[in-house]
Design an enzyme around this catalytic site. Structure first.
Site, PDB file in Angstrom:
ATOM      1  N   SER A 236      32.238  41.687  31.125  1.00  0.00           N
ATOM      2  CA  SER A 236      33.427  42.776  30.349  1.00  0.00           C
ATOM      3  C   SER A 236      32.959  42.545  28.669  1.00  0.00           C
ATOM      4  O   SER A 236      33.743  41.517  29.796  1.00  0.00           O
ATOM      5  CB  SER A 236      34.445  43.716  30.976  1.00  0.00           C
ATOM      6  OG  SER A 236      35.023  44.237  30.311  1.00  0.00           O
TER       7      SER A 236
ATOM      8  N   TYR B 279      43.093  42.946  35.330  1.00  0.00           N
ATOM      9  CA  TYR B 279      40.996  43.114  36.030  1.00  0.00           C
ATOM     10  C   TYR B 279      40.322  42.167  34.649  1.00  0.00           C
ATOM     11  O   TYR B 279      39.896  41.701  34.626  1.00  0.00           O
ATOM     12  CB  TYR B 279      41.605  44.968  35.175  1.00  0.00           C
ATOM     13  CG  TYR B 279      39.802  45.075  34.677  1.00  0.00           C
ATOM     14  CD1 TYR B 279      39.142  45.182  36.676  1.00  0.00           C
ATOM     15  CD2 TYR B 279      39.781  44.995  33.899  1.00  0.00           C
ATOM     16  CE1 TYR B 279      37.245  45.434  35.900  1.00  0.00           C
ATOM     17  CE2 TYR B 279      37.818  45.814  33.468  1.00  0.00           C
ATOM     18  CZ  TYR B 279      36.593  45.619  34.034  1.00  0.00           C
ATOM     19  OH  TYR B 279      35.719  45.466  34.463  1.00  0.00           O
TER      20      TYR B 279
ATOM     21  N   LYS C  65      37.507  39.559  35.539  1.00  0.00           N
ATOM     22  CA  LYS C  65      36.209  39.165  34.232  1.00  0.00           C
ATOM     23  C   LYS C  65      35.946  37.476  34.268  1.00  0.00           C
ATOM     24  O   LYS C  65      35.278  37.041  34.106  1.00  0.00           O
ATOM     25  CB  LYS C  65      36.547  39.825  34.082  1.00  0.00           C
ATOM     26  CG  LYS C  65      35.696  41.363  34.169  1.00  0.00           C
ATOM     27  CD  LYS C  65      34.549  41.410  35.743  1.00  0.00           C
ATOM     28  CE  LYS C  65      34.459  43.027  35.623  1.00  0.00           C
ATOM     29  NZ  LYS C  65      33.804  43.167  36.689  1.00  0.00           N
TER      30      LYS C  65
END
Ligand code: NAD
Ligand code: WQD
Length: 336
Positions: A124, A149, A153
């Site tokens: 991302s 989150y 990644k």
């Protein structure tokens, strides 16, 4: 026809990628635990592609079940790993759930994998954090993660960078998605947010459809031309296509390194107000909106440098923002 394992294949991006895989002559085999998707998406993919798809309802955190499945499916030629939890706010509330699901799930998958086959990872643009320098380039260093989150990644990329090509791991491409929006032109698959949408487009289309009263624009005093945040919105079908390009590069052995990273965006920034106005102009439907306080953790602007994806992968986004917005609206209109 290469058999490609698609984890999280019934989710938003995974379902569109299954369609793109079929259309490019590959055979997707899906694993999903249905934690953020619906089983009937399988039928929808089948209706679009006129093919049947194999689905295993399985949680990647259940190592034994995953291992048994991969022992049985011993002719898989590549993996596209979408399965992850992705709600930024929820990850702040439940950090361990995110580390367990996203990191344990990834490690289980890599450990249970039987052969050194190509692996595509859903990364991302969040890994760049808040950068003053734009457009964002793949060689920029990671900024401090603003959420668990985002941290999963960054960690996922680190794990893959060090393990790619080692022991029984094959080559890896991490694709850093910018802001995927829109739906398949058939309106048979699209984004299915649960509860109140956290992302701009589903909130906007639900407001346009009268399901929500008003869209809040989070902040109008950012240092941008109209004060609202800038993002790089990409049609989900363009994003889906990028997976096929990345996969084929690895299947054909064209990669120069065991671990490669590509930005997947359009390269064009669009502000929140511009997006609302573009939606209204394209669809002819008004979106009631008001200015609200900024949302914690939002970066001012993020858009991709897409040169690497264009020159090395040979991929670039083909669909316009108007086309993406129209497909999002058509999708919303037929939802109950
Ligand atoms: P999604 O939630 O629609 O799809 C993810 C799918 O994975 C769901 O079907 C869910 O049920 C499944 N899943 C989750 N955990 C699982 C587990 N432990 N075992 C098996 N299945 C599991 O999300 P999406 O928008 O399609 O995102 C796909 C990937 O792309 C994710 O890794 C996400 O972090 C990443 N990503 C998404 C965006 C975005 O804006 N949508 C942007 C950048 C990166
Ligand atoms: C876009 C813009 C909001 C809702 C998220 C994740 C990121 C990546 C992509 C996975 C922002 C504004 C939003 C609303 C608004 N996902 N907004 N009103 O935050 O760019 O990125 O999805 O990796 O990690 O953080 O996307 O759609 O939430 O917001 O004004 O009701 O719309 O402030 O500027 P974001 P988004």
């Amino acid at each position: 026809m290469a058999k490609i394992l698609v984890t999280g294949g019934l989710g938003y991006i995974g379902s569109h990628t299954c369609v793109a895989l079929f259309e490019s002559g590959h055979e997707p085999v899906v694993i999903d635990n249905l934690s953020n998707s619906e089983a009937h998406v399988k039928n929808q993919i089948e209706a679009i592609t006129n093919s049947s798809i194999s689905l295993e309802v399985l949680d990647l955190c259940d190592f034994d079940a995953l291992n048994r499945f991969l022992e049985k499916e011993n002719d898989i030629a590549g993996v596209i790993h979408f399965a992850a939890l992705k709600a930024v706010g929820e990850s702040v509330e439940k950090p361990l759930l995110y580390y367990q699901n996203n990191i344990q799930g990834l490690i289980n998958l890599l450990t249970a994998q039987k052969n050194a086959i190509p692996f595509i990872f859903s990364s991302s643009c969040t890994v760049y954090g808040d950068s003053d320098i734009l457009p964002l380039k793949e060689d920029f260093p990671f900024q401090k993660a603003v959420s668990p989150y985002g941290s999963t990644k960054q960690m996922g990329e680190e794990i893959l960078k060090f393990s790619a090509g080692k022991n029984h791991q094959g080559p890896v491409i991490a694709l850093r998605y910018f802001n995927p929006i829109g739906a398949h032109p058939s309106s048979k698959i699209g984004e299915l947010p649960r509860g109140i949408p956290q992302n701009l487009i589903p909130y906007l289309t639900q407001t346009a459809a009268g399901k929500r009263t008003i869209l809040s624009v989070f902040g109008d005093t950012y240092p941008t031309h109209d004060g609202t945040c800038i993002r790089d919105y990409i049609h989900v079908m363009d994003l889906a296509d990028a997976h096929v390009f990345a996969l084929n590069r690895l299947l054909e052995g064209k990669n120069k390194n065991n671990f490669e990273v590509y930005n997947i965006g359009t390269g064009k920034g669009c502000s929140v107000l511009e997006l609302i106005h573009k939606f209204e102009k394209t669809t002819g439907v008004a979106v009631p909106h008001k200015i609200a306080p900024p949302r914690a953790g939002d970066v001012t602007a993020a858009f991709a440098d897409t040169e690497l994806a264009e020159t090395v992968l040979g991929w670039r986004a083909k669909r316009s923002l108007e086309e993406a917005l129209l497909s999002a609206w058509n999708w919303e209109k037929q939802l109950p």
